[in-house]
Every structure is written in C-alpha cells, then in structure tokens.
Design a protein around this motif. Structure first.
Motif, PDB file in Angstrom:
ATOM      1  N   GLU A  70     -28.094  42.619  24.427  1.00 50.11           N
ATOM      2  CA  GLU A  70     -28.899  41.416  24.320  1.00 50.11           C
ATOM      3  C   GLU A  70     -29.433  41.240  22.908  1.00 50.11           C
ATOM      4  OE1 GLU A  70     -30.685  42.478  28.680  1.00 50.11           O
ATOM      5  OE2 GLU A  70     -31.813  41.047  27.453  1.00 50.11           O
ATOM      6  N   SER A  71     -29.675  39.986  22.558  1.00 53.36           N
ATOM      7  CA  SER A  71     -30.264  39.658  21.271  1.00 53.36           C
ATOM      8  C   SER A  71     -30.965  38.311  21.378  1.00 53.36           C
ATOM      9  CB  SER A  71     -29.205  39.622  20.169  1.00 53.36           C
ATOM     10  OG  SER A  71     -28.224  38.641  20.433  1.00 53.36           O
ATOM     11  N   GLY A  72     -31.763  37.985  20.381  1.00 53.71           N
ATOM     12  CA  GLY A  72     -32.391  36.680  20.300  1.00 53.71           C
ATOM     13  C   GLY A  72     -33.865  36.641  20.633  1.00 53.71           C
ATOM     14  N   VAL A 110     -40.255  41.230  28.804  1.00 51.40           N
ATOM     15  CA  VAL A 110     -38.962  41.754  28.399  1.00 51.40           C
ATOM     16  C   VAL A 110     -37.908  41.059  29.248  1.00 51.40           C
ATOM     17  CG1 VAL A 110     -37.480  43.781  28.181  1.00 51.40           C
ATOM     18  CG2 VAL A 110     -39.934  43.967  27.727  1.00 51.40           C
ATOM     19  N   TYR A 111     -36.898  40.528  28.601  1.00 53.05           N
ATOM     20  CA  TYR A 111     -35.835  39.801  29.283  1.00 53.05           C
ATOM     21  C   TYR A 111     -34.584  40.662  29.345  1.00 53.05           C
ATOM     22  CZ  TYR A 111     -38.593  35.568  29.405  1.00 53.05           C
ATOM     23  OH  TYR A 111     -39.573  34.649  29.674  1.00 53.05           O
ATOM     24  N   TYR A 112     -34.023  40.760  30.545  1.00 52.10           N
ATOM     25  CA  TYR A 112     -32.858  41.589  30.790  1.00 52.10           C
ATOM     26  C   TYR A 112     -31.683  40.755  31.261  1.00 52.10           C
ATOM     27  CZ  TYR A 112     -36.206  45.470  30.857  1.00 52.10           C
ATOM     28  OH  TYR A 112     -37.187  46.388  30.535  1.00 52.10           O
ATOM     29  N   CYS A 113     -30.539  41.017  30.712  1.00 52.32           N
ATOM     30  CA  CYS A 113     -29.290  40.433  31.167  1.00 52.32           C
ATOM     31  C   CYS A 113     -28.688  41.317  32.246  1.00 52.32           C
ATOM     32  CB  CYS A 113     -28.328  40.314  29.979  1.00 52.32           C
ATOM     33  SG  CYS A 113     -26.667  39.744  30.382  1.00 52.32           S
ATOM     34  N   ASP A 152     -23.995  46.205  39.814  1.00 53.30           N
ATOM     35  CA  ASP A 152     -24.704  45.445  38.795  1.00 53.30           C
ATOM     36  C   ASP A 152     -24.822  46.274  37.526  1.00 53.30           C
ATOM     37  OD1 ASP A 152     -27.121  43.973  41.106  1.00 53.30           O
ATOM     38  OD2 ASP A 152     -25.092  43.339  40.560  1.00 53.30           O
ATOM     39  N   TYR A 153     -24.674  45.613  36.389  1.00 52.69           N
ATOM     40  CA  TYR A 153     -24.852  46.246  35.089  1.00 52.69           C
ATOM     41  C   TYR A 153     -25.984  45.546  34.358  1.00 52.69           C
ATOM     42  CZ  TYR A 153     -20.299  48.381  35.949  1.00 52.69           C
ATOM     43  OH  TYR A 153     -19.250  49.092  36.492  1.00 52.69           O
ATOM     44  N   TRP A 154     -26.771  46.329  33.645  1.00 51.36           N
ATOM     45  CA  TRP A 154     -27.968  45.823  32.984  1.00 51.36           C
ATOM     46  C   TRP A 154     -27.924  46.014  31.483  1.00 51.36           C
ATOM     47  CZ3 TRP A 154     -31.891  43.364  35.639  1.00 51.36           C
ATOM     48  CH2 TRP A 154     -31.829  43.453  37.030  1.00 51.36           C
ATOM     49  N   GLY A 155     -28.463  45.041  30.764  1.00 52.74           N
ATOM     50  CA  GLY A 155     -28.665  45.182  29.340  1.00 52.74           C
ATOM     51  C   GLY A 155     -29.910  45.996  29.054  1.00 52.74           C
ATOM     52  N   GLN A 156     -30.161  46.233  27.778  1.00 46.63           N
ATOM     53  CA  GLN A 156     -31.283  47.073  27.377  1.00 46.63           C
ATOM     54  C   GLN A 156     -32.616  46.328  27.370  1.00 46.63           C
ATOM     55  OE1 GLN A 156     -29.235  45.583  25.309  1.00 46.63           O
ATOM     56  NE2 GLN A 156     -30.469  44.792  23.609  1.00 46.63           N
ATOM     57  N   GLY A 157     -32.558  45.015  27.389  1.00 48.00           N
ATOM     58  CA  GLY A 157     -33.749  44.192  27.352  1.00 48.00           C
ATOM     59  C   GLY A 157     -34.106  43.756  25.946  1.00 48.00           C
ATOM     60  N   THR A 158     -34.682  42.577  25.850  1.00 47.70           N
ATOM     61  CA  THR A 158     -35.157  42.062  24.573  1.00 47.70           C
ATOM     62  C   THR A 158     -36.532  41.441  24.778  1.00 47.70           C
ATOM     63  OG1 THR A 158     -34.599  40.654  22.659  1.00 47.70           O
ATOM     64  CG2 THR A 158     -33.995  39.812  24.835  1.00 47.70           C
ATOM     65  N   GLN A 213     -44.512  30.518  19.100  1.00 49.71           N
ATOM     66  CA  GLN A 213     -45.732  29.882  19.567  1.00 49.71           C
ATOM     67  C   GLN A 213     -45.456  29.065  20.822  1.00 49.71           C
ATOM     68  OE1 GLN A 213     -47.181  27.707  16.081  1.00 49.71           O
ATOM     69  NE2 GLN A 213     -48.659  29.349  15.725  1.00 49.71           N
ATOM     70  N   THR A 214     -46.508  28.782  21.574  1.00 50.35           N
ATOM     71  CA  THR A 214     -46.362  27.947  22.760  1.00 50.35           C
ATOM     72  C   THR A 214     -45.717  26.621  22.386  1.00 50.35           C
ATOM     73  OG1 THR A 214     -48.615  27.115  22.505  1.00 50.35           O
ATOM     74  CG2 THR A 214     -48.292  28.989  23.987  1.00 50.35           C
ATOM     75  N   GLY A 215     -44.810  26.167  23.248  1.00 48.21           N
ATOM     76  CA  GLY A 215     -44.068  24.951  22.985  1.00 48.21           C
ATOM     77  C   GLY A 215     -42.793  25.158  22.200  1.00 48.21           C
ATOM     78  N   GLY A 216     -42.606  26.349  21.670  1.00 46.63           N
ATOM     79  CA  GLY A 216     -41.428  26.643  20.880  1.00 46.63           C
ATOM     80  C   GLY A 216     -40.219  26.980  21.726  1.00 46.63           C
ATOM     81  N   SER A 217     -39.133  27.329  21.039  1.00 49.27           N
ATOM     82  CA  SER A 217     -37.868  27.607  21.702  1.00 49.27           C
ATOM     83  C   SER A 217     -37.241  28.890  21.184  1.00 49.27           C
ATOM     84  CB  SER A 217     -36.872  26.461  21.481  1.00 49.27           C
ATOM     85  OG  SER A 217     -37.348  25.246  22.024  1.00 49.27           O
ATOM     86  N   LEU A 218     -36.476  29.513  22.043  1.00 50.67           N
ATOM     87  CA  LEU A 218     -35.657  30.666  21.698  1.00 50.67           C
ATOM     88  C   LEU A 218     -34.358  30.580  22.467  1.00 50.67           C
ATOM     89  CD1 LEU A 218     -38.053  33.778  21.810  1.00 50.67           C
ATOM     90  CD2 LEU A 218     -36.922  32.872  19.785  1.00 50.67           C
ATOM     91  N   ARG A 219     -33.309  31.166  21.912  1.00 50.70           N
ATOM     92  CA  ARG A 219     -32.066  31.312  22.644  1.00 50.70           C
ATOM     93  C   ARG A 219     -31.682  32.780  22.702  1.00 50.70           C
ATOM     94  NH1 ARG A 219     -25.958  28.990  21.600  1.00 50.70           N
ATOM     95  NH2 ARG A 219     -26.064  30.524  19.888  1.00 50.70           N
ATOM     96  N   LEU A 220     -31.614  33.296  23.909  1.00 48.72           N
ATOM     97  CA  LEU A 220     -31.197  34.669  24.124  1.00 48.72           C
ATOM     98  C   LEU A 220     -29.690  34.728  24.334  1.00 48.72           C
ATOM     99  CD1 LEU A 220     -33.942  35.960  26.606  1.00 48.72           C
ATOM    100  CD2 LEU A 220     -34.016  35.801  24.105  1.00 48.72           C
ATOM    101  N   SER A 221     -29.080  35.778  23.832  1.00 43.80           N
ATOM    102  CA  SER A 221     -27.657  35.996  24.010  1.00 43.80           C
ATOM    103  C   SER A 221     -27.423  37.354  24.645  1.00 43.80           C
ATOM    104  CB  SER A 221     -26.916  35.936  22.668  1.00 43.80           C
ATOM    105  OG  SER A 221     -27.053  34.671  22.064  1.00 43.80           O
ATOM    106  N   CYS A 222     -26.381  37.447  25.424  1.00 48.96           N
ATOM    107  CA  CYS A 222     -25.980  38.690  26.071  1.00 48.96           C
ATOM    108  C   CYS A 222     -24.479  38.836  25.919  1.00 48.96           C
ATOM    109  CB  CYS A 222     -26.387  38.678  27.548  1.00 48.96           C
ATOM    110  SG  CYS A 222     -25.759  40.080  28.505  1.00 48.96           S
ATOM    111  N   ALA A 223     -24.065  39.771  25.095  1.00 44.41           N
ATOM    112  CA  ALA A 223     -22.650  40.002  24.846  1.00 44.41           C
ATOM    113  C   ALA A 223     -22.133  41.090  25.780  1.00 44.41           C
ATOM    114  CB  ALA A 223     -22.421  40.395  23.394  1.00 44.41           C
TER     115      ALA A 223
END
Length: 123
Positions: free
Chosen positions: A6-8, A92-95, A111-117, A13-23
């Motif tokens: 995982e990355s991203g 923490v976000y997990y793929c 099920d397979y899990w990412g390391q978390g971001t 700040q509140t109202g902002g944006s992010l894009r998470l990726s999981c390869a």
C-alpha cells in the motif's frame, strides 16, 4: 501467494483528498474481490469499501458519496480515492485481496492483507 503493498497515506486537513494505492503481485490471477478496511485506535478493523471481479462496488454508509474504490486489473492495482475527508477518517487503512478456490489454477480460498498505511486528517 499474493503480496499487497500500500501507498498514498499521509496527513491532510479536513475537506482534503487522498488517493490510496494497493499494488498486488504474486498469484494475482487468483484474486476475485478486493477491498479496503480501516482501523482507528481502540476500534475494530472494519470494511469501508469493496469491489468485485466484475467491478461492482460496495461502500460503508460512513464513506458513501465521499470515497471511490476502483481496480485496474492490467496494473494489478487497487485504488481508494478519498474526498471530503473528516477527522473521523483518521485510521490505518489496509488493502485486502480475496482469492477464489480453483483446483486447476492452484488457487486457495483465502484473504491476503497489506501492511497498512496511515491516514491522518487534522482540523
């Protein structure tokens, strides 16, 4: 075996944006559905978005209308576009990748899990 990286994640700040990726790598042919979980301090890990092999999405009520899950099978990558972020999204976000049993392809059902971001949303 499937490996997920995982990355991203980051600080916004509140109202902002992010894009998470999981390869995904390894036996990606075995993957059926994929999803994103998050876990806040002191809370259970919970599913917030999922996507089927056919591209049908699922969203938890708390993120519906703000987050978008997508999957690029050609790149073996899962994405989570997070908009209108709230402090409550801090976690923490997990793929996760779910594989379907296939004797011919040698795929187990598991099920397979990412390391978390880490995603931190500040006011």
């Amino acid at each position: 075996q499937v490996q997920l990286v995982e990355s991203g994640g980051g600080l916004v700040q509140t109202g902002g944006s992010l894009r998470l990726s999981c390869a995904a790598s390894g036996d990606t042919i075995c993957i059926s559905s994929m999803g994103w979980y998050h876990q806040a301090p002191g809370k259970e890990r919970e599913l917030i978005a999922g996507i089927t092999s056919g591209g049908s999405p699922y969203y938890a009520l708390s993120v519906k209308g703000r987050f978008t899950i997508s999957r690029d099978k050609s790149k073996n990558t899962l994405y989570l576009q997070m908009n209108s972020l709230k402090t409550e999204d801090t976690a923490v976000y997990y793929c996760v990748a779910r594989t379907s049993q296939s004797q011919s392809m040698g795929c187990p059902q598991t099920d397979y899990w990412g390391q978390g971001t880490q995603v931190t949303v500040s006011s």
